[in-house]
Scaffold this motif. Structure first.
Motif: not given
Length: 464
Positions: A36-40, A251-257, A275-289
């Protein structure tokens, strides 16, 4: 018929099984993230595939999910073996997905249409192998415990691993492709494909072995045909509502990714910022579960889902000002999006398990494979549809494809498409999801009432 554990006490899933089950999210997170991030971008900027054609290549293999996922769900419902119903399918996926994933990014000496054909065939095989693992994997929480909050706790472990997987794959995969020695060339993507394939193999085998002692409090029955599975889904209004807002969110996640590498390259003028944008996106997953688990109890799952969606929407709208406010501002906006993304990822899976249990209580049959198969198929198709939409928007705006040896200047219209396609379009899809979430009615109280009615029917049957 549904079979439940005879003991009235809640079945608690052992920690070793939670770990073993959770590690499988490395597969889910990695496969959902890297293509989703790199193939296109890989096709438009490395293999010189036109943007409209690259979007089709990402999307069309996912349409196959509409057929293969329900089939795998049906077959795993029916499977009996010394390894259980689901685990043989986990092993099949583990032995096939890493190979086909690496081949997708192998980069033979092809460009343009020929490269698109090669990537399309390999990605088709990859999505098939992913279905072998993912459909039975998603069905397993329903069979491990009957308790409403125990499922959220189990899925919290899953989401922690998912966050780690997304963080590692989303940060490391672009870093490998942009390494100085590779310079974003075919060789960089080939190395990335091999590294990610190895990670997939370890994670999937870890789940196969780690769930060997998983409790089974219920078994599911398969419907006779795939069309029958669609008919089953139509009988559950709650499932259809869940499916609707989950698709809007994906759909929203796919467009943004899909838009992230273009945003980094053309708005921040720094491809490595992917890379840093992606860290900003997924870092909260580890902190906010833990926070989202608490909110799901405090606000009910629907209220927490609305909050998560609103945060994603707000961050996406704010991102449109990136050209004026710069890189730091963009990263803050993406972090807000990430907090919302963490919430709706957890809540989607927890709600799906609730819907399956509710259907079992009402219908007297547990059909986890049917619902998870259809839900996974629609989720992945819509996620890939985001890349198709973005590819067509870029193509219509005059985006110029290139190979790895050059970086071409893009017209102003293409830059505008990058700006709005990866920000306001995802926000619009998320706004639609909020409207649909408001129609979701399944709560802990409703499940308790359905359980009481099922118990009363069973008691009457025993007396009769």
């Amino acid at each position: 018929m549904v079979t439940s554990a005879s003991a009235p006490a809640v079945v608690t899933v052992p920690r070793s099984v939670r770990l073993g089950y959770g590690v499988g999210s490395f597969c889910t997170g990695t496969f959902g993230t890297v293509p989703g991030l790199l193939l296109l971008y890989y096709m438009t900027n490395v293999l010189a595939v036109p943007a409209w054609l690259a979007g089709l290549v990402v999307f069309l293999p996912k349409v196959w999910d509409l057929f293969i996922n329900p089939y795998v769900g049906q077959r795993s419902d029916r499977t009996t073996s010394r390894w259980g119903a689901r685990r043989p399918w986990l092993l099949l996926g583990a032995l096939t997905l890493p190979v086909t994933f690496a081949l997708t990014f192998a980069g033979p000496p092809l460009t343009g249409g020929a490269a698109a054909l090669y990537v399309g065939v390999m990605f088709f095989l990859t999505t098939t192998a992913f279905a072998f693992f993912e459909v039975p994997y998603k069905a397993m929480p329903v069979e491990m415990t009957d308790d409403y909050h125990e499922r959220s706790s189990l899925l919290q472990w899953r989401m922690v691993f998912l966050g780690v997987a997304i963080l590692l794959s989303g940060a490391v995969a672009p870093a490998i492709t942009n390494a100085e020695a590779a310079g974003g060339t075919v060789g960089g993507y080939r190395t990335m494909g091999l590294a990610v394939g190895a990670l997939l193999l370890v994670a999937m085998l870890g789940t196969f072995f780690g769930t060997a002692s998983a409790p089974v409090v219920r078994r599911t029955e398969a419907e006779g045909t795939i069309m029958a599975q669609f008919r089953v889904a139509r009988t559950s209004k709650t499932f259809l509502v869940l499916l609707g807002f989950s698709c809007a969110q994906m759909l929203a996640a796919g467009l943004m990714l899909a838009g992230a590498p273009y945003l980094a390259t053309y708005l921040l003028d720094a491809p490595e910022a992917t890379t840093t944008l992606f860290v900003a996106l997924v870092g909260p997953i580890l902190l906010t579960m833990p926070l989202w688990v608490w909110l799901s109890k405090r606000l009910e799952k629907r209220g927490a889902m609305i909050l998560a969606s609103a945060l994603f929407l707000a961050g996406g709208v704010a991102l449109v000002l990136t050209p004026q406010l710069g890189a730091v501002y963009a990263h803050v906006c993406v972090a807000v999006v990430g907090v919302g993304y963490a919430g709706f990822q957890l809540l989607q899976y927890s709600m799906l398990a609730d819907v399956v249990v509710h259907d079992a209580l009402v219908s007297g049959r547990s059909r986890a494979g049917v619902f998870t198969g259809l839900w996974t198929a629609c989720e992945t198709v819509v996620f890939a549809f985001g890349a198709l939409v973005l590819g067509w928007v870029l193509g219509a705006a005059g985006f110029v494809e290139s190979d790895a040896s050059e970086r071409v200047a893009q017209p102003e219209s293409a830059i505008m498409a990058v700006t709005y396609g990866g920000t306001l379009l995802p926000a619009a899809a998320m706004a639609l999801s909020i409207v649909l979430v408001m129609r979701y009615r399944l709560t802990a109280g409703e499940l308790a009432r359905a359980q009481a009615q099922a118990d009363a029917r069973a008691e009457q049957g025993a007396k009769g």
